[in-house]
Motif scaffolding. Structure first.
Motif, short mmCIF file in Angstrom:
data_model
loop_
_atom_site.label_atom_id
_atom_site.label_comp_id
_atom_site.label_asym_id
_atom_site.label_seq_id
_atom_site.Cartn_x
_atom_site.Cartn_y
_atom_site.Cartn_z
N ARG A 96 30.65 57.97 59.12
CA ARG A 96 30.54 56.60 58.60
C ARG A 96 31.72 56.27 57.69
N THR A 97 32.05 57.21 56.80
CA THR A 97 33.17 57.00 55.87
C THR A 97 34.47 56.81 56.63
N ALA A 98 34.70 57.66 57.62
CA ALA A 98 35.97 57.62 58.37
C ALA A 98 36.06 56.38 59.25
N CYS A 99 34.95 55.99 59.87
CA CYS A 99 34.98 54.79 60.73
C CYS A 99 35.22 53.54 59.89
N ARG A 100 34.59 53.49 58.72
CA ARG A 100 34.79 52.35 57.83
C ARG A 100 36.26 52.27 57.41
N GLN A 101 36.81 53.45 57.07
CA GLN A 101 38.22 53.53 56.66
C GLN A 101 39.16 53.11 57.80
N ALA A 102 38.87 53.59 59.00
CA ALA A 102 39.73 53.28 60.15
C ALA A 102 39.72 51.77 60.41
N LYS A 103 38.54 51.17 60.28
CA LYS A 103 38.43 49.72 60.49
C LYS A 103 39.23 48.96 59.44
N GLU A 104 39.16 49.45 58.21
CA GLU A 104 39.90 48.81 57.12
C GLU A 104 41.41 48.84 57.40
N TRP A 105 41.90 50.00 57.83
CA TRP A 105 43.33 50.11 58.14
C TRP A 105 43.71 49.27 59.35
N GLU A 106 42.80 49.20 60.32
CA GLU A 106 43.07 48.37 61.49
C GLU A 106 43.26 46.92 61.05
N ARG A 108 44.00 45.83 57.97
CA ARG A 108 45.11 45.65 57.05
C ARG A 108 46.47 45.72 57.74
N TYR A 109 46.59 46.63 58.70
CA TYR A 109 47.91 46.88 59.31
C TYR A 109 47.98 46.49 60.80
N GLY A 110 46.88 45.99 61.33
CA GLY A 110 46.88 45.59 62.73
C GLY A 110 47.19 46.74 63.67
N LEU A 111 46.84 47.94 63.24
CA LEU A 111 47.18 49.15 63.98
C LEU A 111 45.90 49.76 64.53
N ARG A 112 45.84 49.94 65.83
CA ARG A 112 44.63 50.54 66.39
C ARG A 112 44.83 52.05 66.53
#
Ligand code: C2E
Ligand code: MG
Ligand code: MG
Ligand code: MG
Length: 288
Positions: A96-106, A108-112
């Motif tokens: 959950r922590t990592a998926c939330r973080q990945a979504k946040e970076w996606e 913020r940076y438009g990076l998938r």
């Protein structure tokens, strides 16, 4: 380009495996409170494309920061968490922590970026796993195809038939599957044949011996070739020196992960890395 970043993210583990063996019971008791006490962290290690060296993914790695004992390695506490069943809730927290973080970076940076999460066999045998993954994806909004489950060959899949069913169900949900530490388990080829694996992660014990042991070099080459014939992608773990990179590039390994590029980073440092990358890219496109 990301090379040599995060060099000062050294992790000092104060609990030795010997200490852990002697104090296993006490550690297990403390581990029960680790999540609730906010002692768990997730760090992220970039995975780069071999040709471009651009970041394409990251692996989430859990850390236990105990207030008195200091940083405890997952190599020490994951086995304790598996024995006590705590891995189910710890693993869910990490996901959950990592998926939330990945979504946040996606956002913020438009990076998938692809997100690798390690799943213990204990979690894979849980009937509730599908519901957990589905609810984490729903809550965080992360695209299932960006989530990759890393499975280690620690259990015989013959002994755990519902593990295979669960992996197929995860795959149908759109998640990717990677076979972690490939080549070290007892059943590598059997795993490859029976599991819906998208990716193979060559274990660092082979990568370390590039330039040292011709047999291990042969195993690395053969693994890359076999993976490609089976239409699977390959990542090499533990890429530490230029010589590893050159060899893996020569033989067509798709992606690389290791200290040569970057150590596992705290979220704030990973964020800086992504911001820096974006600055470089923008600089390049606005130049005359
Ligand atoms: P792994 O999944 O094979 O993760 C790769 C390990 O190699 C990580 O160790 C990483 O820090 C380390 N590493 C990366 N690059 C290099 C390098 O260039 N050289 C060397 N020597 N090491 C490198 P870490 O973080 O200590 O994790 C150890 C293992 O603990 C992982 O191996 C994984 O099996 C397990 N683990 C970590 N986080 C989790 C988790 O959230 N859930 C579960 N079930 N297991 C986890
Ligand atoms: Mg892994
Ligand atoms: Mg591994
Ligand atoms: Mg490993």
């Amino acid at each position: 380009a990301a090379k040599h970043l995060g060099r000062n993210n050294f992790q000092i583990y104060e609990v030795s495996p010997e200490y852990a063996r002697e104090h296993g019971m006490a550690l297990k008791t403390r581990l029960r409170h680790a999540e609730g006490n906010g002692e768990l962290r997730v760090v992220y290690q970039p995975q780069v494309n071999t040709e471009t060296e651009d970041i394409v993914g990251m692996e989430a790695l859990v850390r236990w920061e105990h207030p008195e004992l200091g940083m405890i390695s997952p190599a020490v506490f994951i086995p304790l968490a598996e024995e006590s069943g705590l891995i189910v809730s710890i693993g869910e927290w990490v996901m959950r922590t990592a998926c939330r973080q990945a979504k946040e970076w996606e956002q913020r940076y438009g990076l998938r970026l692809r997100l690798g999460v390690n799943l213990s066999a204990v979690q894979l045998m849980e009937p509730r796993l599908m519901e957990t993954v589905a609810s984490v994806l729903r809550e965080t909004g992360l695209d299932p195809t960006l989530l990759e489950m890393e499975i280690t060959e620690s259990v015989s899949i013959k002994a755990a038939p519902n593990l295979v069913d669960n992996l197929h169900a995860l795959h149908r949900m759109g998640c990717h599957i990677a076979i972690d530490d490939f080549g070290t388990g007892a059943a590598s080829l059997d795993y490859l044949r029976r599991l819906p694996a998208d990716r193979i992660k060559i274990d660092q014990s082979f990568v370390r011996n590039i330039g040292v042991d011709p047999d291990d070099e042969a195993i690395v080459r053969a693994t890359i070739e076999m993976a490609h014939r089976l239409k699977r992608a390959v990542v090499a773990e533990g890429v530490e020196i230029e010589q590893h990179l050159q060899f893996l590039r020569t033989y067509g390994c798709d992606e690389l992960q290791g200290y040569l590029f970057c150590r596992p980073l705290q979220p704030i440092s990973f964020d800086k890395l992504l911001a820096e990358r974006q600055r470089l890219l923008e600089g390049r496109t606005t130049e005359p």
